[in-house]
Design a protein around this motif. Structure first.
Motif, mmCIF file in Angstrom:
data_model
loop_
_atom_site.group_PDB
_atom_site.id
_atom_site.type_symbol
_atom_site.label_atom_id
_atom_site.label_comp_id
_atom_site.label_asym_id
_atom_site.label_seq_id
_atom_site.Cartn_x
_atom_site.Cartn_y
_atom_site.Cartn_z
ATOM 1 N N PRO A 1 0.919 -1.541 0.117
ATOM 2 C CA PRO A 1 -0.020 -0.064 0.141
ATOM 3 C C PRO A 1 0.737 1.371 -0.420
ATOM 4 O O PRO A 1 2.134 1.204 0.715
ATOM 5 N N ASP A 2 0.776 2.039 -0.766
ATOM 6 C CA ASP A 2 1.373 3.128 -0.667
ATOM 7 C C ASP A 2 1.473 4.099 0.231
ATOM 8 O O ASP A 2 2.358 4.950 0.556
ATOM 9 N N ARG A 3 0.642 4.056 1.496
ATOM 10 C CA ARG A 3 0.711 4.665 2.808
ATOM 11 C C ARG A 3 1.408 4.049 3.482
ATOM 12 O O ARG A 3 2.377 4.453 4.372
ATOM 13 N N LEU A 4 2.222 2.689 3.636
ATOM 14 C CA LEU A 4 2.943 2.451 4.087
ATOM 15 C C LEU A 4 4.645 2.389 3.469
ATOM 16 O O LEU A 4 6.203 1.697 3.685
ATOM 17 N N LEU A 5 4.777 2.837 2.206
ATOM 18 C CA LEU A 5 5.770 2.921 1.442
ATOM 19 C C LEU A 5 6.466 4.778 2.568
ATOM 20 O O LEU A 5 6.078 5.547 2.244
ATOM 21 N N GLY A 6 8.219 4.977 3.072
ATOM 22 C CA GLY A 6 8.611 5.894 3.511
ATOM 23 C C GLY A 6 9.676 6.682 2.571
ATOM 24 O O GLY A 6 9.214 6.956 1.232
ATOM 25 N N LYS A 7 10.290 7.626 2.715
ATOM 26 C CA LYS A 7 11.567 7.826 2.450
ATOM 27 C C LYS A 7 12.497 6.714 1.396
ATOM 28 O O LYS A 7 12.336 5.739 2.056
#
Length: 294
Positions: free
Chosen positions: A130-136
């Protein structure tokens, strides 16, 4: 720690050197991660370790590597399965079941390299994150972003599928990479406690799949994680003067598979030999070349 990633060859074919983790991939070349349980009737391995000494079975019959085993770590270039080593650590996605079977037939063992702390956009299952779990982005590692490891229930099915792939190819163990997001600028407020919980869950998931699990770097938490892990994989502990923190693994009868890139064997072998580490001098791109301690 320093290592090299070779990005998806069909997309870019570009090799990049980064810091803090070891993710070397060359999806255009054949790679093997093969650590296999050898039967007692198999002759001595090419690394010189008798088959009867390659390590007892762990809990639930999974393989437990032994202190004193030799190893090879290859993640790029043309795969060389003739290297004289007891254990091969190779890429999960590009290694074939046939490669692993060949290693098993020679009394070798196979470790499956899997990234669990970061999402790589060149992996075929990248769309599952999920996009929201992708950080820097990881510094120096194009195409990779830190994961929010607190979201275990969402990440678990993705890793379970990867571990199933490793198991089905015949691997004996997994090397989960990037298990130190809490010590990096991940984009999430990760704590040491978050990391400990995640690393233990990853080890437990590997064990559920019948695979041994290794601690990749994260030497600061080695003492807290030695009970959960079956071995350790370390980069450049001699260079950074961290090797003593991994002593707890050998004391527990669990091997430390170690590499140095910049230091010559004459500099690091006197440090790691008394600790009984399996130490190698490797190129940064983790190709087939290796130099063992004299």
């Amino acid at each position: 720690m320093l290592a090299v990633t070779v990005g998806l060859a069909v997309a870019v074919g570009l090799a990049v050197v980064g810091i803090q983790h070891s993710n070397s991939f060359d999806l255009s070349s054949s790679k093997v991660e093969a650590m296999t349980s050898a039967a007692a009737s198999v002759p001595a391995t090419a690394g010189g370790t008798p088959a009867s000494a390659v390590g007892p079975a762990g809990a639930a019959g999974r393989w437990q590597p032994a202190v004193g085993m030799s190893w090879q770590w290859q993640l790029t270039g043309t795969l060389d399965l003739t290297v004289e080593a007891d254990v091969f650590d190779l890429d999960a996605f590009t290694t074939t079941a046939e490669d692993v079977a060949l290693l098993h037939g020679r009394g070798r063992h196979a470790i499956c390299y899997v990234n669990v702390g970061a999402a790589e956009d060149f992996r075929p299952d990248h769309g599952r994150f999920p996009d929201r779990l992708l950080g820097k982005p990881l510094d120096g590692w194009p195409g990779e972003r830190w994961l929010d490891i607190r979201a275990w229930e969402e990440l678990r099915p993705i890793f379970a599928a990867r571990f199933t792939m490793c198991r089905d190819k015949g691997f004996d163990a997994v090397e989960p990479d990037n298990v130190d997001g809490y010590a990096n600028d991940s984009g999430f407020p990760l704590t040491g406690s978050d990391q400990l919980a995640f690393n233990r869950r990853v080890a437990e998931l590997a064990h559920e799949h019948g695979l041994a699990a290794g601690l990749k770097n994260d030497v600061e938490q080695a003492a807290d994680l030695v009970a959960a892990m079956d071995f350790a994989v370390n980069e450049e502990c001699a260079r950074y003067r961290e090797c003593d923190q991994l002593r707890v693994f050998v004391q527990a009868g669990k091997p430390v598979f170690h590499v140095e890139y910049d230091l010559p064997v004459t500099a690091f072998c006197p440090v790691t030999r008394p600790l009984r580490f399996a130490s190698l001098h490797k190129h940064l791109d983790l190709d087939a070349w290796r130099q063992t301690c004299p």
